[in-house]
Design a protein around this motif. Structure first.
Motif, PDB file in Angstrom:
ATOM      1  N   LEU A 155       9.278   4.622  -1.509  1.00 13.69           N
ATOM      2  CA  LEU A 155       9.360   3.461  -2.392  1.00 13.69           C
ATOM      3  C   LEU A 155      10.773   3.232  -2.914  1.00 13.69           C
ATOM      4  CD1 LEU A 155       7.012   1.669  -3.245  1.00 13.69           C
ATOM      5  CD2 LEU A 155       6.810   3.023  -5.318  1.00 13.69           C
TER       6      LEU A 155
ATOM      7  N   TYR B 271       0.874  -1.176   0.000  1.00 15.16           N
ATOM      8  CA  TYR B 271       0.000   0.000   0.000  1.00 15.16           C
ATOM      9  C   TYR B 271       0.906   1.218   0.000  1.00 15.16           C
ATOM     10  CZ  TYR B 271      -3.934  -2.966   1.554  1.00 15.16           C
ATOM     11  OH  TYR B 271      -4.915  -3.920   1.659  1.00 15.16           O
ATOM     12  N   ILE B 272       0.651   2.153  -0.907  1.00  9.30           N
ATOM     13  CA  ILE B 272       1.466   3.370  -0.914  1.00  9.30           C
ATOM     14  C   ILE B 272       0.576   4.614  -0.953  1.00  9.30           C
ATOM     15  CG2 ILE B 272       3.552   2.352  -1.922  1.00  9.30           C
ATOM     16  CD1 ILE B 272       2.645   3.557  -4.658  1.00  9.30           C
ATOM     17  N   GLY B 273       0.971   5.632  -0.211  1.00 12.04           N
ATOM     18  CA  GLY B 273       0.193   6.873  -0.221  1.00 12.04           C
ATOM     19  C   GLY B 273       0.998   8.016   0.367  1.00 12.04           C
ATOM     20  N   ARG B 274       0.580   9.218   0.029  1.00  6.71           N
ATOM     21  CA  ARG B 274       1.236  10.423   0.564  1.00  6.71           C
ATOM     22  C   ARG B 274       0.260  11.251   1.374  1.00  6.71           C
ATOM     23  NH1 ARG B 274       6.064  12.499  -2.377  1.00  6.71           N
ATOM     24  NH2 ARG B 274       6.596  10.825  -3.817  1.00  6.71           N
TER      25      ARG B 274
ATOM     26  N   THR C 283       2.508  11.212  -6.315  1.00 10.22           N
ATOM     27  CA  THR C 283       2.173   9.795  -6.141  1.00 10.22           C
ATOM     28  C   THR C 283       2.058   9.113  -7.506  1.00 10.22           C
ATOM     29  OG1 THR C 283       0.985  10.409  -4.145  1.00 10.22           O
ATOM     30  CG2 THR C 283       0.615   8.186  -4.950  1.00 10.22           C
TER      31      THR C 283
ATOM     32  N   SER D 258      -3.134   4.188   4.167  1.00  9.57           N
ATOM     33  CA  SER D 258      -2.479   2.978   3.649  1.00  9.57           C
ATOM     34  C   SER D 258      -2.086   2.045   4.788  1.00  9.57           C
ATOM     35  CB  SER D 258      -1.217   3.364   2.859  1.00  9.57           C
ATOM     36  OG  SER D 258      -1.581   4.156   1.748  1.00  9.57           O
TER      37      SER D 258
ATOM     38  N   ALA E 116      -3.022   1.905  -4.176  1.00  6.78           N
ATOM     39  CA  ALA E 116      -2.473   3.273  -4.154  1.00  6.78           C
ATOM     40  C   ALA E 116      -3.570   4.321  -4.038  1.00  6.78           C
ATOM     41  CB  ALA E 116      -1.647   3.510  -5.418  1.00  6.78           C
TER      42      ALA E 116
ATOM     43  N   TYR F  77      -1.188   8.301   3.498  1.00  4.54           N
ATOM     44  CA  TYR F  77      -0.199   7.415   4.116  1.00  4.54           C
ATOM     45  C   TYR F  77      -0.776   6.670   5.334  1.00  4.54           C
ATOM     46  CZ  TYR F  77       3.833   5.879   6.790  1.00  4.54           C
ATOM     47  OH  TYR F  77       4.689   5.141   7.557  1.00  4.54           O
TER      48      TYR F  77
ATOM     49  N   ASN G  67       5.220   7.764  -8.560  1.00  7.66           N
ATOM     50  CA  ASN G  67       5.542   6.504  -7.863  1.00  7.66           C
ATOM     51  C   ASN G  67       4.755   5.338  -8.473  1.00  7.66           C
ATOM     52  OD1 ASN G  67       5.392   8.581  -5.062  1.00  7.66           O
ATOM     53  ND2 ASN G  67       7.300   7.687  -5.796  1.00  7.66           N
ATOM     54  N   ILE G  68       3.516   5.600  -8.816  1.00  4.61           N
ATOM     55  CA  ILE G  68       2.688   4.550  -9.430  1.00  4.61           C
ATOM     56  C   ILE G  68       3.309   4.118 -10.764  1.00  4.61           C
ATOM     57  CG2 ILE G  68       0.446   4.178 -10.567  1.00  4.61           C
ATOM     58  CD1 ILE G  68      -0.825   5.826  -8.277  1.00  4.61           C
TER      59      ILE G  68
ATOM     60  N   ALA H 204       4.533   6.887  -0.061  1.00  2.00           N
ATOM     61  CA  ALA H 204       4.884   6.628  -1.460  1.00  2.00           C
ATOM     62  C   ALA H 204       6.292   7.100  -1.811  1.00  2.00           C
ATOM     63  CB  ALA H 204       3.854   7.271  -2.378  1.00  2.00           C
TER      64      ALA H 204
END
Ligand code: M6R
Length: 366
Positions: free
Chosen positions: A260, A227-230, A287, A237, A276, A234, A290-291, A257
């Motif tokens: 990563l 799971y990634i998030g800002r 983000t 996630s 995400a 975050y 990052n994706i 994120a």
């Protein structure tokens, strides 16, 4: 007793629209521009003397606290520290009478959280508790209380307690900001009117249940999910990952994120599921990049985005949409698909959803 649902967890996920309504009832006074909290008595003089706020909790409640930090700091400009109760109590925390300690506990009986409350009081801090259980130890010992009117939560995995804790934290942020004169009338009205839409918006998300179920069925047999998030995505996630690992036993990890590249990217290969959330529009481009890094390594990306975000579709395998709300309120809605993803992955794996192995609803021993 499960109201026709196969599990308490699913019932409790579906109770969120009502839990939101009940938790907000009578607490927003738009004509006065005030938040009314019956058992909270923080005067202007007291709040003016506060140098720092500490939020202390365990597990899911700790994740709520992380969201609370963002929101309280943003609206009040008072520095907030968040800590895990079992760390806080043993680390000689730097608190005194000029610290407000916010304790969050659904049950109000978690041993470490209760110990943190007592330690805080011993050091002279005032304690404000957010709890779901009237008459619980935490509610009896705190100086001020906000109840989350979520109703009894039976499933070990916390769902409606978490989302209503977020509402309670928003109320604290608005209450302090208003008392200290740090939020203008317009922003106050904008946030509180957005809050009133949350119950109906939660219903809309629950209407997408079949889609979320089919997405969970796409990854339920994997060993790892990331799971990634800002920003607020975050802690969201972290909560999504905790829900998944707790009930489905899939190894799930959450990262900010931006982290990563500092390690986790090494684990991304073809088909690895990555959830995400991109609900924070001011952070979207960051983000998104990052994706794209995940997609370049052929990960399987499911985004969680605000309605109207068409751009995200081009870069991910699938999108779950949530209705638009005020940016600080998005975790309250966005956690619902996270809960459903975890639930349906666990069901697909044949797990005992309401009573995951090795876990208890209330951790009253250390
Ligand atoms: O009753 P509490 O809120 O103090 O409980 C804290 C944690 O034990 C709890 O949130 C736990 O992490 C849940 N099982 C998560 O779903």
């Amino acid at each position: 007793e499960k109201g026709g649902y196969p599990h308490f967890m699913l019932k409790e996920i579906h109770e969120q629209p009502k839990a939101f309504k009940d938790t907000m009832a009578g607490r927003i006074l738009p004509e006065k521009g005030e938040i009314k909290l019956d058992d909270v008595h923080l005067s202007k003089e007291y709040l003016q003397g506060i140098k720092k706020i500490f939020i202390v909790a365990c597990g899911t409640a700790y994740h709520a606290g992380m969201v609370g930090k963002y929101v309280i700091e943003k609206l009040t400009r008072v520095p907030v520290e968040v800590d895990i109760a079992s760390e806080f109590r043993y680390r000689d925390p730097m608190i005194d009478k000029n610290t407000l300690v916010i304790i969050i506990s659904q049950s109000g009986e978690t041993a470490d959280t209760l110990a943190a409350l007592r330690e805080s009081k011993k050091l002279g801090a005032r304690v404000l508790a957010i709890t779901n259980v009237v008459g619980s130890s935490v509610s009896r010992e705190a100086d001020d209380i906000i109840y989350t009117w979520a109703g009894p939560e039976i499933a070990v995995a916390s769902t409606k307690a978490y989302s209503t804790q977020l509402i309670a934290l928003d109320f604290i942020a608005l209450y302090i900001a208003r008392t200290l004169g740090r939020i203008c009338e317009k922003d106050f009205q904008e946030i509180t009117s957005a809050m009133k839409n949350l119950p109906d918006q939660a219903k809309i998300i629950l209407g997408h249940e079949d889609k979320i179920k089919s997405l969970a069925q796409k990854f339920f047999d994997r060993e790892d999910v990331f799971y990634i998030g800002r920003g607020l995505d975050y802690p969201l996630s972290l909560e999504g990952a905790l829900k998944l690992k707790e009930i489905s036993y899939i190894h799930a990890e959450a990262y900010a994120a931006g982290e990563l590249k500092h390690g986790t990217l090494a684990l991304i290969e073809e088909g690895v599921p990555v959830i995400a959330p991109v609900t924070q529009e001011h952070l979207f481009e960051k983000t998104l990049s990052n994706i794209k890094e995940v997609k370049a390594r052929e990960g399987f990306v499911v985004a969680l985005a605000n309605e109207g975000n068409e751009e995200i579709k081009k870069s991910v395998d699938d999108v779950i949409y949530i209705p638009k709300t005020h940016p600080i309120l998005t975790p309250i809605l966005a956690v619902i698909p996270m809960q459903l993803l975890a639930y349906y992955a666990a069901v697909a794996r044949g797990c005992d959803v309401d009573k995951p192995r090795n876990l208890a609803k209330s951790v009253t021993v250390e």
